[in-house]
Design an enzyme around this catalytic site. Structure first.
Site, PDB file in Angstrom:
ATOM      1  N   HIS A 100       0.749  -1.096  -0.060  1.00 15.02           N
ATOM      2  CA  HIS A 100      -0.068   0.065   0.104  1.00 15.02           C
ATOM      3  C   HIS A 100       0.869   1.397  -0.097  1.00 15.02           C
ATOM      4  O   HIS A 100       1.843   1.336   0.667  1.00 15.02           O
ATOM      5  CB  HIS A 100      -1.070   0.076   1.235  1.00 15.02           C
ATOM      6  CG  HIS A 100      -0.450  -0.207   2.426  1.00 15.02           C
ATOM      7  ND1 HIS A 100      -0.006  -1.455   2.867  1.00 15.02           N
ATOM      8  CD2 HIS A 100      -0.028   0.699   3.489  1.00 15.02           C
ATOM      9  CE1 HIS A 100       0.597  -1.544   4.006  1.00 15.02           C
ATOM     10  NE2 HIS A 100       0.693   0.058   4.617  1.00 15.02           N
ATOM     11  N   HIS A 102       0.868   5.115   0.733  1.00 17.88           N
ATOM     12  CA  HIS A 102       0.475   6.375   1.553  1.00 17.88           C
ATOM     13  C   HIS A 102       0.354   7.464   0.931  1.00 17.88           C
ATOM     14  O   HIS A 102       1.294   7.994   0.309  1.00 17.88           O
ATOM     15  CB  HIS A 102       1.088   6.222   2.879  1.00 17.88           C
ATOM     16  CG  HIS A 102       1.057   5.449   3.771  1.00 17.88           C
ATOM     17  ND1 HIS A 102       0.281   5.302   4.952  1.00 17.88           N
ATOM     18  CD2 HIS A 102       1.784   4.146   3.837  1.00 17.88           C
ATOM     19  CE1 HIS A 102       0.359   4.327   5.416  1.00 17.88           C
ATOM     20  NE2 HIS A 102       1.359   3.496   5.230  1.00 17.88           N
TER      21      HIS A 102
HETATM   22  P1  5GP Z   1       1.714   0.452   7.251  1.00 17.44           P
HETATM   23  O1  5GP Z   1       2.427   0.760   8.773  1.00 17.44           O
HETATM   24  O2  5GP Z   1       1.672  -0.944   6.983  1.00 17.44           O
HETATM   25  O3  5GP Z   1       2.582   1.004   6.078  1.00 17.44           O
HETATM   26  O4  5GP Z   1       0.334   1.184   7.334  1.00 17.44           O
HETATM   27  C1  5GP Z   1      -0.927   0.383   7.578  1.00 17.44           C
HETATM   28  C2  5GP Z   1      -1.851   1.399   7.502  1.00 17.44           C
HETATM   29  O5  5GP Z   1      -3.338   0.716   7.446  1.00 17.44           O
HETATM   30  C3  5GP Z   1      -1.974   2.262   8.846  1.00 17.44           C
HETATM   31  O6  5GP Z   1      -1.611   3.538   8.581  1.00 17.44           O
HETATM   32  C4  5GP Z   1      -3.351   2.060   9.519  1.00 17.44           C
HETATM   33  O7  5GP Z   1      -3.831   2.985  10.090  1.00 17.44           O
HETATM   34  C5  5GP Z   1      -4.288   1.419   8.322  1.00 17.44           C
HETATM   35  N1  5GP Z   1      -5.241   0.510   8.683  1.00 17.44           N
HETATM   36  C6  5GP Z   1      -4.795  -0.747   9.454  1.00 17.44           C
HETATM   37  N2  5GP Z   1      -6.266  -1.475   9.492  1.00 17.44           N
HETATM   38  C7  5GP Z   1      -7.225  -0.702   8.501  1.00 17.44           C
HETATM   39  C8  5GP Z   1      -8.225  -0.943   8.096  1.00 17.44           C
HETATM   40  O8  5GP Z   1      -9.167  -1.900   8.656  1.00 17.44           O
HETATM   41  N3  5GP Z   1      -8.993   0.099   7.320  1.00 17.44           N
HETATM   42  C9  5GP Z   1      -8.303   1.016   6.929  1.00 17.44           C
HETATM   43  N4  5GP Z   1      -9.125   1.842   6.237  1.00 17.44           N
HETATM   44  N5  5GP Z   1      -7.152   1.208   7.285  1.00 17.44           N
HETATM   45  C10 5GP Z   1      -6.417   0.544   8.064  1.00 17.44           C
END
Ligand code: 5GP
Ligand code: ZN
Length: 141
Positions: A100, A102
């Site tokens: 993903h 951001h």
């Molecule tokens: P990472 O740290 O893996 O780059 O970011 C994961 C992101 O996914 C975090 O910013 C977190 O807030 C978001 N996130 C985690 N679970 C969910 C969810 O169930 N729905 C949505 N919309 N975002 C999520």
């Protein structure tokens, strides 16, 4: 689809999300714990854990979706800029193991830092060391 993946469940409609944009191969939705209003996540619909595991064409498609969204996100929340980034792998802070990107709206007054702030202790490398590293990377492309 991976059975125990949150983002695959969002793609399948089994978990709710605030979708902002969708193509045949990508989905963009609001982050559930936003770092700023308008914090958007862009994912490929197919399950792949890391950016470097995406098929090349899909990687381009994900970048295309990020590109399409930067301006709408900034104007929607009247941001001054955006930080656009991937946490790629758990060492980089990736918590959800489904690629993903951001899009984080940024404001002159948000007290945040640049992407340079992510490294714990930046190394002080000589020109020779830089050259060796550059050659080693180049050899692998
Ligand atoms: P990472 O740290 O893996 O780059 O970011 C994961 C992101 O996914 C975090 O910013 C977190 O807030 C978001 N996130 C985690 N679970 C969910 C969810 O169930 N729905 C949505 N919309 N975002 C999520
Ligand atoms: Zn997944």
């Amino acid at each position: 689809m991976s059975d125990d993946c949150i983002f695959c469940s969002i793609v399948a409609g089994e978990l709710p999300s605030h979708t902002v944009y969708e193509t045949e191969e990508t989905l963009a939705f609001l982050d559930a714990n936003p770092l700023a209003p308008g914090h958007v996540l862009v994912i490929p619909k197919a399950h792949h854990e890391r950016l470097d595991e995406l098929p090349e064409e899909l990687a381009s498609t994900v970048l295309e979706t990020l590109y399409q969204l930067v301006s709408p996100v900034e104007t929607a929340v009247e941001a001054d800029g955006t930080t656009v980034a991937f946490n790629n792998g758990s060492a980089a802070g990736q918590e959800v193991p489904h690629v993903h990107g951001h899009i984080i709206p940024r404001f002159e007054s948000d007290d945040g830092g640049p992407i340079h702030a992510v490294a714990g202790s930046p190394p002080n490398l000589s020109d020779d060391e830089l050259e060796t590293i550059a050659d080693t990377i180049a050899d692998r492309t």
